[in-house]
Motif scaffolding. Structure first.
Motif, PDB file in Angstrom:
ATOM      1  N   SER A  66      28.905 -27.659   4.569  1.00  0.00           N
ATOM      2  CA  SER A  66      27.778 -28.589   4.468  1.00  0.00           C
ATOM      3  C   SER A  66      27.510 -29.267   5.809  1.00  0.00           C
ATOM      4  CB  SER A  66      28.072 -29.648   3.398  1.00  0.00           C
ATOM      5  OG  SER A  66      29.224 -30.405   3.729  1.00  0.00           O
ATOM      6  N   GLN A  67      28.515 -29.263   6.693  1.00  0.00           N
ATOM      7  CA  GLN A  67      28.358 -29.889   8.001  1.00  0.00           C
ATOM      8  C   GLN A  67      27.760 -28.953   9.045  1.00  0.00           C
ATOM      9  OE1 GLN A  67      31.921 -32.136   9.305  1.00  0.00           O
ATOM     10  NE2 GLN A  67      32.819 -31.465   7.377  1.00  0.00           N
ATOM     11  N   ILE A  68      28.027 -27.646   8.919  1.00  0.00           N
ATOM     12  CA  ILE A  68      27.651 -26.748  10.013  1.00  0.00           C
ATOM     13  C   ILE A  68      26.445 -25.862   9.714  1.00  0.00           C
ATOM     14  CG2 ILE A  68      29.955 -26.692  11.004  1.00  0.00           C
ATOM     15  CD1 ILE A  68      30.393 -24.018   9.652  1.00  0.00           C
ATOM     16  N   PHE A  69      26.024 -25.808   8.457  1.00  0.00           N
ATOM     17  CA  PHE A  69      24.852 -25.005   8.127  1.00  0.00           C
ATOM     18  C   PHE A  69      23.712 -25.916   7.684  1.00  0.00           C
ATOM     19  CE2 PHE A  69      28.419 -22.086   7.159  1.00  0.00           C
ATOM     20  CZ  PHE A  69      28.106 -21.073   8.059  1.00  0.00           C
ATOM     21  N   GLU A  70      22.544 -25.732   8.277  1.00  0.00           N
ATOM     22  CA  GLU A  70      21.383 -26.511   7.867  1.00  0.00           C
ATOM     23  C   GLU A  70      20.867 -26.033   6.515  1.00  0.00           C
ATOM     24  OE1 GLU A  70      18.524 -26.338  10.969  1.00  0.00           O
ATOM     25  OE2 GLU A  70      19.751 -27.462  12.400  1.00  0.00           O
ATOM     26  N   GLU A  71      20.999 -24.724   6.252  1.00  0.00           N
ATOM     27  CA  GLU A  71      20.581 -24.188   4.968  1.00  0.00           C
ATOM     28  C   GLU A  71      21.724 -24.301   3.967  1.00  0.00           C
ATOM     29  OE1 GLU A  71      19.474 -21.432   8.434  1.00  0.00           O
ATOM     30  OE2 GLU A  71      21.314 -22.198   7.518  1.00  0.00           O
ATOM     31  N   LYS A  72      21.389 -24.218   2.690  1.00  0.00           N
ATOM     32  CA  LYS A  72      22.417 -24.224   1.651  1.00  0.00           C
ATOM     33  C   LYS A  72      23.097 -22.863   1.645  1.00  0.00           C
ATOM     34  CE  LYS A  72      23.312 -24.980  -3.250  1.00  0.00           C
ATOM     35  NZ  LYS A  72      24.535 -25.741  -2.942  1.00  0.00           N
ATOM     36  N   VAL A  73      24.397 -22.869   1.796  1.00  0.00           N
ATOM     37  CA  VAL A  73      25.183 -21.642   1.849  1.00  0.00           C
ATOM     38  C   VAL A  73      25.986 -21.512   0.562  1.00  0.00           C
ATOM     39  CG1 VAL A  73      27.056 -20.440   3.041  1.00  0.00           C
ATOM     40  CG2 VAL A  73      25.316 -21.648   4.356  1.00  0.00           C
ATOM     41  N   GLU A  74      25.932 -20.342  -0.058  1.00  0.00           N
ATOM     42  CA  GLU A  74      26.689 -20.078  -1.272  1.00  0.00           C
ATOM     43  C   GLU A  74      28.112 -19.659  -0.905  1.00  0.00           C
ATOM     44  OE1 GLU A  74      26.424 -17.252  -5.282  1.00  0.00           O
ATOM     45  OE2 GLU A  74      25.058 -16.924  -3.586  1.00  0.00           O
ATOM     46  N   ASN A  75      29.082 -20.192  -1.630  1.00  0.00           N
ATOM     47  CA  ASN A  75      30.482 -19.845  -1.397  1.00  0.00           C
ATOM     48  C   ASN A  75      30.950 -18.919  -2.514  1.00  0.00           C
ATOM     49  OD1 ASN A  75      31.099 -21.720   0.924  1.00  0.00           O
ATOM     50  ND2 ASN A  75      30.389 -23.184  -0.580  1.00  0.00           N
ATOM     51  N   VAL A  76      31.265 -17.666  -2.173  1.00  0.00           N
ATOM     52  CA  VAL A  76      31.602 -16.654  -3.169  1.00  0.00           C
ATOM     53  C   VAL A  76      33.075 -16.286  -3.027  1.00  0.00           C
ATOM     54  CG1 VAL A  76      31.040 -14.371  -4.063  1.00  0.00           C
ATOM     55  CG2 VAL A  76      29.239 -15.775  -3.027  1.00  0.00           C
TER      56      VAL A  76
END
Length: 228
Positions: A72-82
């Motif tokens: 949440s700190q390093i990506f401006e977009e929402k990243v899915e964690n799989v």
């Protein structure tokens, strides 16, 4: 003719060979692996029956919690964690362009649970880490980021766990595979667990954990919330 080994990040030839077969640049501090040939058969590293499916899923949740705290700190977009259970390094890195360079943060733990936690980030996402810590030096920023990841993961496991060492690597995807193999290959019969960071079906990074075999009993206890 002697092969000249150059750092893939800064180009320096002032490098030191490590016992794993990888090299540390004495100029910028990055660790890298010069060969693109796979050096260890992954079949020697994986035993799928060391943890139950329930325990693998519990550990996966702790890894995902760690991933969500840092991504949440390093990506401006929402990243899915799989999360997935046992997977090979070759399969993980096949999701990336073989000519692409990636950064790796390697965190070795000791104590109740020994093992290695890796985080892989694509080159285009790493400048954000530098911004977060306000450092001019990219490597120092990644070390600090590694310390933060380690503290979050230790808290999630809730055990008597210490950080033994943190290394930062930079290399092409095939060479990074060898660096990963040289690290986890030192202790055979490991479990291999992976959280992929995905945005728009594109791999943006990985968090991987390989606990040492002798730590499995302690890890089982921690996962079930028992106190030593």
């Amino acid at each position: 003719m002697k092969m000249v080994i150059k750092c893939p990040l800064c180009g320096s030839e002032d490098v030191t060979k490590l016992k794993t077969g990888s090299y540390r640049c004495n100029s910028c501090g990055i660790v890298f692996y010069p060969s693109e040939e796979v050096i260890i058969d992954m079949r020697d590293l994986i035993e799928a029956d060391q943890l139950t499916e329930e325990e693998i899923n519990l550990l996966g949740e702790k890894m995902k919690d760690t991933a969500e705290s840092v991504t949440s700190q390093i990506f401006e977009e929402k990243v899915e964690n799989v999360f997935s259970g046992v997977r090979s390094i070759e399969e993980i890195l096949s999701k990336y362009d073989e000519n692409e360079h990636v950064y790796g943060i390697f965190i070795d733990f000791q104590g109740d649970v020994g093992g290695t936690l890796f985080m892989i980030l694509t080159e285009k996402d790493v400048p954000r880490v530098k911004e977060l810590y306000g450092e001019e030096d990219m490597i120092l920023s990644l070390y600090k980021f590694g310390q933060q990841i380690a503290e979050i993961f230790k808290k999630n496991l809730n055990g008597n766990i210490d950080v033994q060492e943190i290394d930062v690597a930079f290399d092409s995807v095939p060479s990074m595979m060898n660096y990963l193999l040289s690290e986890v290959g030192k202790v055979k019969e490991n479990i291999f667990l992976n959280v992929r960071l995905v945005h728009n079906k594109t791999a943006r990074g990985e968090i991987l954990f390989v606990p040492q075999k002798e730590s499995v009993k302690s890890l089982k206890t921690l996962l079930r919330g028992k106190v030593f």
